[in-house]
Design a protein around this motif. Structure first.
Motif, PDB file in Angstrom:
ATOM      1  N   VAL A   3       0.843  -1.194   0.000  1.00  0.00           N
ATOM      2  CA  VAL A   3       0.000   0.000   0.000  1.00  0.00           C
ATOM      3  C   VAL A   3       0.874   1.239   0.000  1.00  0.00           C
ATOM      4  O   VAL A   3       1.746   1.395   0.861  1.00  0.00           O
ATOM      5  CB  VAL A   3      -0.907   0.005   1.259  1.00  0.00           C
ATOM      6  N   GLU A   4       0.640   2.123  -0.966  1.00  0.00           N
ATOM      7  CA  GLU A   4       1.395   3.375  -1.034  1.00  0.00           C
ATOM      8  C   GLU A   4       0.591   4.481  -0.367  1.00  0.00           C
ATOM      9  O   GLU A   4      -0.449   4.893  -0.877  1.00  0.00           O
ATOM     10  CB  GLU A   4       1.642   3.742  -2.503  1.00  0.00           C
ATOM     11  N   ALA A   5       1.081   4.942   0.778  1.00  0.00           N
ATOM     12  CA  ALA A   5       0.353   5.987   1.514  1.00  0.00           C
ATOM     13  C   ALA A   5       1.371   6.871   2.250  1.00  0.00           C
ATOM     14  O   ALA A   5       1.591   6.722   3.459  1.00  0.00           O
ATOM     15  CB  ALA A   5      -0.629   5.349   2.492  1.00  0.00           C
ATOM     16  N   PRO A   6       1.986   7.821   1.521  1.00  0.00           N
ATOM     17  CA  PRO A   6       3.102   8.605   2.077  1.00  0.00           C
ATOM     18  C   PRO A   6       2.748   9.345   3.366  1.00  0.00           C
ATOM     19  O   PRO A   6       3.528   9.324   4.331  1.00  0.00           O
ATOM     20  CB  PRO A   6       3.421   9.594   0.953  1.00  0.00           C
ATOM     21  N   GLU A   7       1.604   9.961   3.395  1.00  0.00           N
ATOM     22  CA  GLU A   7       1.246  10.754   4.578  1.00  0.00           C
ATOM     23  C   GLU A   7       1.046   9.861   5.806  1.00  0.00           C
ATOM     24  O   GLU A   7       1.502  10.191   6.903  1.00  0.00           O
ATOM     25  CB  GLU A   7      -0.049  11.512   4.270  1.00  0.00           C
ATOM     26  N   ALA A   8       0.393   8.742   5.590  1.00  0.00           N
ATOM     27  CA  ALA A   8       0.173   7.795   6.689  1.00  0.00           C
ATOM     28  C   ALA A   8       1.508   7.342   7.268  1.00  0.00           C
ATOM     29  O   ALA A   8       1.679   7.233   8.482  1.00  0.00           O
ATOM     30  CB  ALA A   8      -0.629   6.602   6.190  1.00  0.00           C
ATOM     31  N   VAL A   9       2.476   7.071   6.364  1.00  0.00           N
ATOM     32  CA  VAL A   9       3.783   6.605   6.808  1.00  0.00           C
ATOM     33  C   VAL A   9       4.434   7.637   7.714  1.00  0.00           C
ATOM     34  O   VAL A   9       4.953   7.321   8.790  1.00  0.00           O
ATOM     35  CB  VAL A   9       4.704   6.309   5.592  1.00  0.00           C
ATOM     36  N   ARG A  10       4.382   8.888   7.289  1.00  0.00           N
ATOM     37  CA  ARG A  10       5.073   9.945   8.036  1.00  0.00           C
ATOM     38  C   ARG A  10       4.509  10.124   9.451  1.00  0.00           C
ATOM     39  O   ARG A  10       5.212  10.540  10.354  1.00  0.00           O
ATOM     40  CB  ARG A  10       5.026  11.260   7.252  1.00  0.00           C
ATOM     41  N   GLU A  11       3.235   9.784   9.631  1.00  0.00           N
ATOM     42  CA  GLU A  11       2.608  10.016  10.941  1.00  0.00           C
ATOM     43  C   GLU A  11       2.347   8.721  11.708  1.00  0.00           C
ATOM     44  O   GLU A  11       1.518   8.678  12.605  1.00  0.00           O
ATOM     45  CB  GLU A  11       1.311  10.819  10.738  1.00  0.00           C
ATOM     46  N   THR A  12       3.059   7.653  11.333  1.00  0.00           N
ATOM     47  CA  THR A  12       2.879   6.368  12.011  1.00  0.00           C
ATOM     48  C   THR A  12       4.184   5.938  12.670  1.00  0.00           C
ATOM     49  O   THR A  12       5.256   6.151  12.128  1.00  0.00           O
ATOM     50  CB  THR A  12       2.431   5.291  11.001  1.00  0.00           C
ATOM     51  N   GLU A  13       4.070   5.351  13.853  1.00  0.00           N
ATOM     52  CA  GLU A  13       5.255   4.892  14.583  1.00  0.00           C
ATOM     53  C   GLU A  13       5.146   3.407  14.911  1.00  0.00           C
ATOM     54  O   GLU A  13       4.048   2.853  14.920  1.00  0.00           O
ATOM     55  CB  GLU A  13       5.394   5.675  15.901  1.00  0.00           C
ATOM     56  N   THR A  14       6.280   2.804  15.232  1.00  0.00           N
ATOM     57  CA  THR A  14       6.288   1.421  15.692  1.00  0.00           C
ATOM     58  C   THR A  14       5.356   1.283  16.895  1.00  0.00           C
ATOM     59  O   THR A  14       5.371   2.130  17.794  1.00  0.00           O
ATOM     60  CB  THR A  14       7.714   0.991  16.083  1.00  0.00           C
ATOM     61  N   GLY A  15       4.529   0.238  16.897  1.00  0.00           N
ATOM     62  CA  GLY A  15       3.610   0.013  18.010  1.00  0.00           C
ATOM     63  C   GLY A  15       2.209   0.533  17.743  1.00  0.00           C
ATOM     64  O   GLY A  15       1.258   0.117  18.400  1.00  0.00           O
ATOM     65  N   ASP A  16       2.061   1.459  16.800  1.00  0.00           N
ATOM     66  CA  ASP A  16       0.716   1.936  16.420  1.00  0.00           C
ATOM     67  C   ASP A  16      -0.085   0.779  15.839  1.00  0.00           C
ATOM     68  O   ASP A  16       0.473  -0.215  15.374  1.00  0.00           O
ATOM     69  CB  ASP A  16       0.806   3.036  15.344  1.00  0.00           C
ATOM     70  N   GLU A  17      -1.399   0.954  15.845  1.00  0.00           N
ATOM     71  CA  GLU A  17      -2.223  -0.026  15.157  1.00  0.00           C
ATOM     72  C   GLU A  17      -2.826   0.644  13.925  1.00  0.00           C
ATOM     73  O   GLU A  17      -3.350   1.758  14.009  1.00  0.00           O
ATOM     74  CB  GLU A  17      -3.321  -0.551  16.083  1.00  0.00           C
TER      75      GLU A  17
END
Lengths: 172, 419
Positions: free
Chosen positions: A103-117
């Motif tokens: 899944v290509e989702a640049p904005e989601a990537v930038r605002e997601t951290e390890t441990g998030d669901e």
């Protein structure tokens, strides 16, 4: 059905050599490959990852070699999907072909951290971060690529075509 | 509106008068290739398709090269799967002792010609763009499908045109040109695109150097790299094949996603420092990096002209006492010619080893795997973390000239430092 999973976050340019080092390419057994997945970027990863987890990464995920062993190792380790800012093209094809959602989702990537669901709806191209509650757009696949996904991978899609051709020939 | 050479090849292979960047087309393939790592998976998938034979045994090629001569029992089993399938299918198969590294061997046999669509289960399949072919790497499942059907799907890539102007300084080679280019645009600077290499410098550039440039297009994320067919291309082909071919050229009004011009007159021999091919510096600016190993070879720089440059530098000199220098011919042909020309003697006298033809160390397979903390200057194509061995080892990419000079001085060095 949207999928949900716990996130492992990686950076840019995660190459296929760190996803599955070439020293393990003496087998095509998915379980054996899975034991070494991401080993050269995080030696503990294979032990930490749980079925249903999601890999989130930056730009150019899967760059480098054409080894299909890379998406196979990720899938066999139980990873449900890879979300990235962008994918290297051979890895992208390989993942689609073997039925690993990418899944290509640049904005989601930038605002997601390890441990998030994360919750991912591949059909409608939506990614939701359950920690922050924020929703993001993902790049929609072409109809052609969706067809491969619906068939359950390239092999099934091609087999359907070959069988249809054989049936047509037999009917003549 | 005109078309680029890549668009023309794909249009022809799709049976269309024209194609547009971004659209997905089904194309007939002229050559399908796999190696000992990717073939076993392709064969396993092929067998699930319910077809008995490959679409055309004269267009399906198998090359054992990555872990051969077999490095261990498991590698031997993988090679065996490929050999048996290749022979059973009566496909083109290059055995050890009559072959070498796929991307060196196929052009030597005239199998890569202008206008062809070539796909291979190896990311450096883009090498064949040096011969005005549309060539790209894919995974094993894509290759399995193509072996069965003779077709594949392609998204028509946008083309980025690179124009190289000026005069190439001494010891600045095709390797330096491509490293410089990747350094400028980044490892995803040409993602999904076709890199078209043009300009007066390219017109003068020998085929071996063009091959090196096309080979590393993937390191900029490109789908392929491509060159026009000219007298140099035709001269190569005349020596190795009588098969007809149909070159393509880009129209004057072709559309480019970007046109990037580089004046290369002031370029110096380059290196790419760990851990990305885009981490490029002039070799003479990183003199303080001691090294443990040098590798000269691979699908990128294992051709005769590469060994000639290395020999020119190593002649009458000694490899630094602390350095292992491993020279690997790209093919049996290269090995034979290097022997005839006395290059092998020069390497051996200098204290280097001369290996059998293999991809071996490039991907940390064998024949030069690095220990923790070791550093290698290598003429190969990737310096990713752990690429050549331990995850805490380092690979520095360079041309054969820089690699040979570094072998002598025991540290990263420019050939101009030797007198």
């Amino acid at each position: 059905m949207p999928m949900r999973g716990r996130v492992w976050k990686f950076g840019d340019n995660i190459d296929t050599d760190v996803i599955i080092p070439a020293r393990y390419l003496v087998t095509i057994d998915p379980q054996e490959l899975a034991q070494h997945v991401m080993e050269d970027i995080d030696p503990e990863f294979a032990a930490k990852v749980r079925p249903g987890d999601i890999i989130v990464a930056g730009r150019n995920f899967g760059c480098g070699s054409s080894r299909e062993h890379a998406p196979i190792a990720i899938k066999a380790a139980g990873v449900q999907a890879v979300v990235a800012e962008s994918f290297a093209r051979i890895f992208f094809r390989n993942a689609i072909n073997i039925g690993l959602p990418v899944v290509e989702a640049p904005e989601a990537v930038r605002e997601t951290e390890t441990g998030d669901e994360l919750e991912i709806d591949t059909e409608n191209g939506i990614v939701r971060n359950l920690r922050t509650g924020k929703t993001y757009k993902a790049t929609q696949y072409d109809e052609f690529i969706q067809h491969i996904i619906r068939a359950g991978g390239l092999l099934n899609a091609v087999r359907e075509r070959i069988q249809a051709r054989k049936a047509a020939e037999a009917g003549q | 509106m005109g078309m680029t050479m890549a668009e023309k090849i794909l249009a022809r292979a799709a049976g269309r008068s024209r194609v547009e960047p971004g659209e997905i087309v089904e194309v007939a393939v002229d050559l399908v290739m796999t190696n000992d790592i990717t073939a076993p998976l392709s064969i396993a998938e092929f067998k699930k398709l319910g077809v008995e034979r490959v679409f055309d045994p004269k267009k399906v090629v198998f090359v054992p090269d990555h872990f051969v001569p077999a490095k261990d029992i498991k590698a031997a089993e993988q090679s065996k799967i490929m050999r048996e399938f290749a022979l059973e299918q009566n496909a083109i198969y290059f055995e050890i002792g009559r072959a070498g590294i796929e991307h060196v061997v196929l052009p030597e046999h005239g199998l890569t010609r202008p206008g062809m669509v070539i796909i291979g289960a190896d990311s450096h399949t883009c090498t064949y763009g040096a011969f005005n072919a549309f060539a790209t790497g894919m995974g094993s499942t894509d290759i399995a499908a193509a072996m069965a059907t003779g077709t594949t799907w392609m998204r028509v890539p946008p083309t980025i045109k690179f124009v190289y102007t000026g005069t190439l300084p001494p010891f600045v080679t095709g390797k330096d040109l491509i490293l410089y280019t990747i350094g400028q645009i980044g490892v995803d600077g040409a993602l999904y695109a076709c890199m078209e290499f043009t300009g007066p410098v390219i017109d003068e550039l020998p085929m071996d150097d063009r091959i090196t440039m096309a080979n590393m297009a993937i390191e900029a994320g490109a789908k392929t790299g491509i060159f026009a067919c000219d007298d140099k291309t035709r001269e190569w082909l005349a020596k190795v094949t009588t098969e007809p071919y149909e070159p393509v050229d880009s129209d004057p009004d072709a559309r480019y996603a970007q046109v990037i011009e580089f004046d290369v007159s002031n370029l110096r021999p380059l290196v790419a420092l760990p851990h990305l091919p885009s981490n490029v510096r002039p070799a003479d600016e990183v003199r303080d990096l001691p090294i443990d190993q040098v590798v000269i070879g691979s699908c990128t720089n294992g051709r005769l002209s590469d060994l000639r440059i290395a020999a020119e530098i190593l002649k009458g000199r000694q490899v630094h006492p602390r350095v292992r220098c491993i020279v690997i011919p790209g093919s049996q042909e290269v090995a034979k010619q290097a022997t005839k020309e006395g290059l092998v003697d020069i390497f051996l006298e200098a204290g280097a080893v001369f290996s059998v033809s293999t991809c071996g160390p490039c991907l940390g397979g064998y024949m030069g795997v690095l220990a923790k903390g070791e550093r290698c200057v290598s003429t190969t194509n990737r310096n990713f973390r752990g690429r050549m061995g331990h995850r805490e080892s380092e690979v520095i990419l360079a041309s054969p000239a820089v690699a040979a000079a570094s072998a002598v001085l025991g540290r990263v060095a420019s050939p101009f430092e030797l007198n």
